[in-house]
Design a protein around this motif. Structure first.
Motif, PDB file in Angstrom:
ATOM      1  N   GLY A  69       0.632  -1.203   0.225  1.00  8.33           N
ATOM      2  CA  GLY A  69       0.276   0.044  -0.034  1.00  8.33           C
ATOM      3  C   GLY A  69       0.744   1.473  -0.125  1.00  8.33           C
ATOM      4  N   LEU A  70       1.847   0.878   1.007  1.00  4.53           N
ATOM      5  CA  LEU A  70       2.736   1.881   1.055  1.00  4.53           C
ATOM      6  C   LEU A  70       3.707   2.560  -0.893  1.00  4.53           C
ATOM      7  N   THR A  71       3.909   1.404  -0.791  1.00  2.00           N
ATOM      8  CA  THR A  71       5.026   1.184  -1.983  1.00  2.00           C
ATOM      9  C   THR A  71       3.872   1.878  -3.292  1.00  2.00           C
ATOM     10  N   HIS A  72       2.600   1.392  -3.013  1.00  4.77           N
ATOM     11  CA  HIS A  72       1.614   1.901  -4.158  1.00  4.77           C
ATOM     12  C   HIS A  72       1.390   3.667  -4.285  1.00  4.77           C
ATOM     13  N   MET A  73       0.860   4.126  -2.777  1.00  6.18           N
ATOM     14  CA  MET A  73       0.977   5.071  -2.881  1.00  6.18           C
ATOM     15  C   MET A  73       1.558   6.209  -2.510  1.00  6.18           C
ATOM     16  N   VAL A  74       2.977   6.234  -2.002  1.00  6.13           N
ATOM     17  CA  VAL A  74       4.079   6.998  -1.839  1.00  6.13           C
ATOM     18  C   VAL A  74       5.196   6.523  -3.188  1.00  6.13           C
ATOM     19  N   LEU A  75       5.836   6.157  -3.363  1.00  6.89           N
ATOM     20  CA  LEU A  75       6.590   5.524  -4.156  1.00  6.89           C
ATOM     21  C   LEU A  75       5.333   5.729  -5.888  1.00  6.89           C
ATOM     22  N   GLU A  76       4.265   5.395  -6.145  1.00  4.74           N
ATOM     23  CA  GLU A  76       3.755   4.895  -7.646  1.00  4.74           C
ATOM     24  C   GLU A  76       3.014   6.341  -7.726  1.00  4.74           C
ATOM     25  N   GLY A  77       2.880   6.919  -6.269  1.00  9.62           N
ATOM     26  CA  GLY A  77       1.917   8.019  -6.452  1.00  9.62           C
ATOM     27  C   GLY A  77       2.882   9.530  -6.344  1.00  9.62           C
TER      28      GLY A  77
END
Lengths: 221, 221
Positions: A69-77
């Motif tokens: 979830g954090l990878t999706h939101m922070v990095l990919e976001g």
């Protein structure tokens, strides 16, 4: 500064006006991601141990959901909303991550529309729902299995379209085979293997519950 | 024959060597699709009436699954495996369908990789599973809700990425606004609205079953 300088991406004639060469070394980029991820997973594992009645497999799932979830939101976001990440002149960690990853798949720097679309859905829709999984599992909500299954299906769909579009477009976007296998193949394979495992796990849980209810209804008739 | 002739698609300088102008009129193409679909739906509705204990909503779902499953496998399947459909010199119905639809979205004729990837997943993976839904509903299998939910999510994901990639690439692939709204917007909107409704329906069914089972387990402790 940086203007007109060559980029390390394939194809080498790809136009990236204003490209600024990487400012943070690869080892630091990977080290910070692995270090922070390990810390977050550890905190989640330990923290979830204080919640009564959570099995080890539920706690493992919570660790996965916070990590992904954090990878999706922070990095990919960051990638989705920063089309000019490769122009950053100061060493911003999240911009440097994508300069680094683009060596494995230059479509990120080129802002390929399929990549941006998939990353958009992943960061904006899937990311927040991953964090909701933590609550759903901890609070044993009745939607916990179907929510995890839905996100896992989305991750699988996205990763498949990600690989297939690259294949159809010639599969030639990596600087060299180390980046190709390390970033493009290996890193992404986690989002094939783990969502598949969760999909099977939740599918079984749901079928068991629906089967039970069907039996109960048949008996009560 | 047909070589060098202009195509009706946008952008007009798109290269389609060997393009053969449409051989079947629009009214026939649409009429056959609507006629055959109506027939298939009618046969499914009447046939499912002979299966005991099927509710009207279950029979409606079966009609949807056979319609969308055959659309995925036959129409979209033909597109995926026929890159040269626009070169067909004889009036093959399925080739003509895609010559017609390309007026609403020329990325089909241009073989855009995002479109081909999404259509590939839809035709090869989702299509057969749609037909499995008919059996799953009729036989009241315990996986019927989760299977329908999984396919609906796939359809939604595909349609979203389909629209977003077009938007990111400039949203200028329609011959005129009639084709744009009729084919690109209206036809595709069915695969947003209906999967969303099925998603909500199945989500509720699953949560009810899981909630019931959770309660039973709590009581038995």
């Amino acid at each position: 500064m940086g203007d007109g300088e060559g980029h390390p991406y394939v194809p080498s004639d790809m136009k990236l006006p204003g490209f600024v060469p990487q400012l943070i070394p690869t080892s630091t980029i990977l080290g910070v991601y692995l270090g922070v991820s390990t810390l977050v997973v550890l905190v989640t594992w330990i923290g979830s141990g204080f919640i009564r009645k959570l099995s080890k497999s539920e706690r493992t799932l919570m660790c996965w959901w916070i990590f992904t979830g954090l990878t999706h939101m922070v990095l990919e976001g960051y990638f989705v909303f920063t089309p000019d990440f490769y122009k950053k002149t100061s060493p911003i960690y999240l911009a440097e991550v994508w300069k680094e990853y683009s060596k494995g798949d230059s479509r990120y720097a080129a802002r390929n529309s399929a990549v941006v679309s998939i990353e958009g859905v992943t960061a904006v829709l899937e990311g927040p729902f991953c964090l909701l999984c933590l609550y759903a599992i901890a609070a044993k909500k009745s939607y916990r299995h179907v929510l995890q299954l839905a996100i896992s299906l989305g991750q699988l769909y996205g990763t498949i379209v990600y690989f297939v579009t690259s294949y159809l477009d010639g599969d030639n976007f990596a600087t060299n085979s180390i980046y190709y296998y390390g970033y493009y193949v290996l890193a992404n394979s986690f989002w094939i293997v783990i969502p598949s495992a969760i999909l099977i796990h939740c599918w079984r849980k749901i079928c068991a519950a629906v089967g039970d209810q069907d039996q109960k209804k048949t008996k009560s008739l």
